[in-house]
Design an enzyme around this catalytic site. Structure first.
Site, PDB file in Angstrom:
ATOM      1  NE  ARG A  75      -3.453   0.055   2.744  1.00 36.30           N
ATOM      2  CZ  ARG A  75      -3.675  -0.552   3.824  1.00 36.30           C
ATOM      3  NH1 ARG A  75      -3.505   0.006   5.089  1.00 36.30           N
ATOM      4  NH2 ARG A  75      -4.771  -1.670   3.875  1.00 36.30           N
ATOM      5  CE  LYS A 230      -7.235   4.221   9.659  1.00 37.09           C
ATOM      6  NZ  LYS A 230      -8.483   3.471   8.998  1.00 37.09           N
ATOM      7  CB  CYS A 451     -13.511  -3.724   2.299  1.00 45.02           C
ATOM      8  SG  CYS A 451     -14.279  -5.098   2.946  1.00 45.02           S
ATOM      9  CB  CYS A 500     -11.560  -1.120   5.217  1.00 44.05           C
ATOM     10  SG  CYS A 500     -10.521  -1.968   6.486  1.00 44.05           S
TER      11      CYS A 500
END
Length: 635
Positions: A75, A230, A451, A500
């Site tokens: 990622r 986050k 997701c 997600c």
């Protein structure tokens, strides 16, 4: 001095010990990478996450008595979703050379490559870094990819500030250990954009215990964060990044001339939860206050230090910052942040209503050039049948070297497009079967997310990405049956409760609860400003139509003007929804005329027929009838 996060006598989760003994994210990953095996150990897997990769296996190929087909998912970390043409070409090539020939746009504005063998992981990461990209911090107990609105509105200074500070905060909170470059580039640091000296100075400045004086990690120490962290930066009114779902969200505040003054700050959002664990839950961020621009870096450090030092390191399911704020209350949390910061925060500034924006289609970017938002169903970039998105993006990138921004709804924006190139780019898309006009995209598909789930995610309990297109088609049929054809509903699906695809913000959320079964959440808002609530714990896939039909019929019957499905569910309440459903009698199906017959066509042809029906605004059977009459007339 900074508060010691872990005392010797404190019982902590196993992962805390793995981090402590990793030598700042080196071991046992570095040693195991040299071994001639096809997988990493469980301890190495945990450290691998900090470097931007998850070890997975193809669950479709699992057979009893046989070793799992281990593959790595990689990622990217790219603040604000920025991907240069060079970097995209590199990642696209890696997906073909080492991956499964597809790419996945994530809901945090990153790219994922699936299917990389362990032996090819180093070459893949090295190539990304040498193309000015990174995977460092895309996963793990650390600051993740910092999000920002993807729209390149050059005549809007506030959008420019959002991009600028997404980059700067990503740099500020980036791990400082050299482990990443030692392992993946043999110690050689690739050429990169020079960090702003203001950011470097802010990271080094120890204010009231925000920093560790020893070791390689001045902000994280050897234990890093209790869980993932986050952040996002946006502008007033633009909720294209789901600002209520982050640990920290900054909102750009400017004066009347467009000069940056500071930021509104929200804290404590998060989506992850666990089925049948009431102590876990999704949560919306709370307003924390306002900070002047000159203090924003110190504030980010103060918030990080508060979570770092007081977050739960014993129970990982209770370790996110949202639980700390839920336990303490926002006032106590603010007081601790202000103690690290050394000053009080100002009151939260008034803001306009939030609106979700997807920026699809062609737009003028404010300086004479254009940008183009392309819808990517479930974020999957691939060539499949007549729809060759991967080929289209390859060709556009190669011929025009356009930068791109990935979106939080896993779409993509090309920008800096010369108007003279618009027709040629449109021709490339048309040739590859890609629709650029958002009005021609099915409304449910346009606003949906799923997701990856099976077969790659080890946490998935049921399907998501592979199931959602078919489920959306079935939902469209139900909507048409009750007289709501074309209704826009935000639908999100995940294969497990970790959230997600942020299903807990959807108007209609499906959360995997068992094989071929979903927990259903209702009542989110189309602009992602209110939390949905669980309505039913286990809905079998086969019962989706019979479950939804009475809900949609009630919505059609009693909704107010301009009211969305999520707003309707919130207004009438779940008790009324259940009462109506229990007493609902489906209308009798229309009697099929004797001269009606079924003819099957291939999936690709059906998709083209459906698109033509939408474009021409007439029934599919009418188009087929006309085509057949023309065919037989030629005989």
């Amino acid at each position: 001095m900074v508060k010691t996060p872990i005392s010797p006598a404190q019982k902590v989760s196993k992962l805390e010990n793995i981090k402590e003994h990793s030598n700042f994210l080196r071991e046992p990953l570095a040693s195991e990478l040299l071994e001639d095996t096809n997988r990493f150990s469980q301890d190495a897997i945990q450290i691998l996450k900090f470097h931007g990769s998850y070890q997975q296996y193809n669950r479709d190929k699992r057979a009893k008595g046989q070793e799992k087909d281990y593959r790595m998912m990689l990622r990217t970390r790219n603040p604000g979703g920025f991907i240069s043409a060079q970097l995209y070409s590199t990642i696209d090539g890696l997906s073909d050379e080492y991956g499964n020939n597809t790419l996945r746009v994530t809901t945090r504005q990153g790219l994922q490559i699936h299917g990389i063998l362990k032996k090819n992981l180093k070459a893949s990461i090295s190539a990304i870094v040498k193309s000015m990209g990174s995977t460092l911090g895309a996963c793990g107990d650390i600051n993740r990819n910092v999000m920002a609105p993807p729209a390149p509105l050059k005549n809007r200074p506030d959008y420019g500030y959002a991009w600028e500070y997404a980059d700067k905060i990503a740099d500020l909170l980036r791990p400082q250990s050299n482990a990443y470059y030692e392992i993946w580039l043999d110690g050689e640091k690739a050429i990169s954009v020079e960090e702003d000296p203001e950011v470097t100075a802010a990271r080094q400045r120890n204010i009231n215990g925000t920093n560790f004086e020893e070791g390689e990690e001045p902000l994280y120490g050897q234990h890093y964060m209790p869980r993932k962290f986050k952040c996002s930066v946006t502008v007033p009114g633009d909720n294209s990044i789901d600002l209520y779902t982050h640990d920290v969200s900054l909102v750009v505040i400017t004066d009347d001339s467009g000069e940056l003054l500071g930021f509104n700050v929200l804290t404590g959002g998060g989506m992850g939860r666990t089925h049948n664990r009431e102590e876990t839950f999704p949560r919306l961020a709370d307003p924390l206050g306002y900070v002047a621009k000159e203090d924003v870096f110190d504030l980010m450090k103060a918030i990080l230090a508060t979570q770092r030092d007081y977050g739960d390191r014993v129970q990982r399911r209770h370790a996110r910052m949202k639980y700390l704020i839920e336990d303490w209350g926002i006032d106590k949390f603010r007081s601790q942040v202000e103690e690290y910061l050394g000053k009080a925060l100002e009151p939260f500034k008034p803001l306009p209503p939030w609106e979700y924006k997807d920026f699809l289609g062609w737009h003028e970017q404010g300086d004479g050039k254009l940008f183009l938002g392309i819808s990517i169903e479930n974020g999957r970039i691939q060539d499949q049948g007549d729809f060759r998105l991967k080929s289209a993006l390859q060709k556009i990138t190669k011929e025009y070297s356009l930068p791109m921004r990935l979106t939080a709804n896993h779409n993509l924006i090309f920008y800096e497009i010369n108007p003279i190139d618009q027709a040629d780019i449109e021709s490339i898309l048309l040739h590859c079967g890609i629709v650029s006009d958002p009005e021609k995209i099915d409304s449910l598909t346009r606003y949906s997310m799923a997701c990856p789930a099976l077969p790659t995610c080890g946490l998935a309990v049921t399907e998501s990405e592979r199931a959602l297109p078919g489920i959306l088609e079935r939902i469209n049929n139900v909507l048409a049956r009750v007289g709501l054809a074309g209704e826009e509903i935000v639908i999100r699906m995940t294969g497990c409760p970790n959230g997600c695809a942020r299903p807990y913000m959807a108007e209609l959320g499906f959360v995997g609860s068992a094989p071929e079964s979903y927990q259903v959440w209702l009542g989110g808002d189309a602009n992602q400003t209110q939390l949905a609530q669980p309505y039913i714990d286990k809905l079998p896939d086969k019962d989706i139509e019979s479950f939804l039909e009475p809900l949609f019929a009630y919505f059609k019957q009693d909704k107010t003007k301009q009211e969305t499905f999520g707003q309707f569910c919130q207004r009438v309440g779940f008790e009324a929804l259940r009462t109506f459903s229990e007493n609902y009698t489906p209308p009798k199906p229309r009697r099929v005329r004797k001269n009606q017959h079924r003819v099957s066509v291939q999936d690709a042809m059906f998709a083209r027929l459906k698109q033509a029906s939408q474009d021409e605004k007439r029934p599919m059977n009418q188009i087929v009838q006309q085509a057949l009459e023309a065919y037989f007339a030629e005989e």
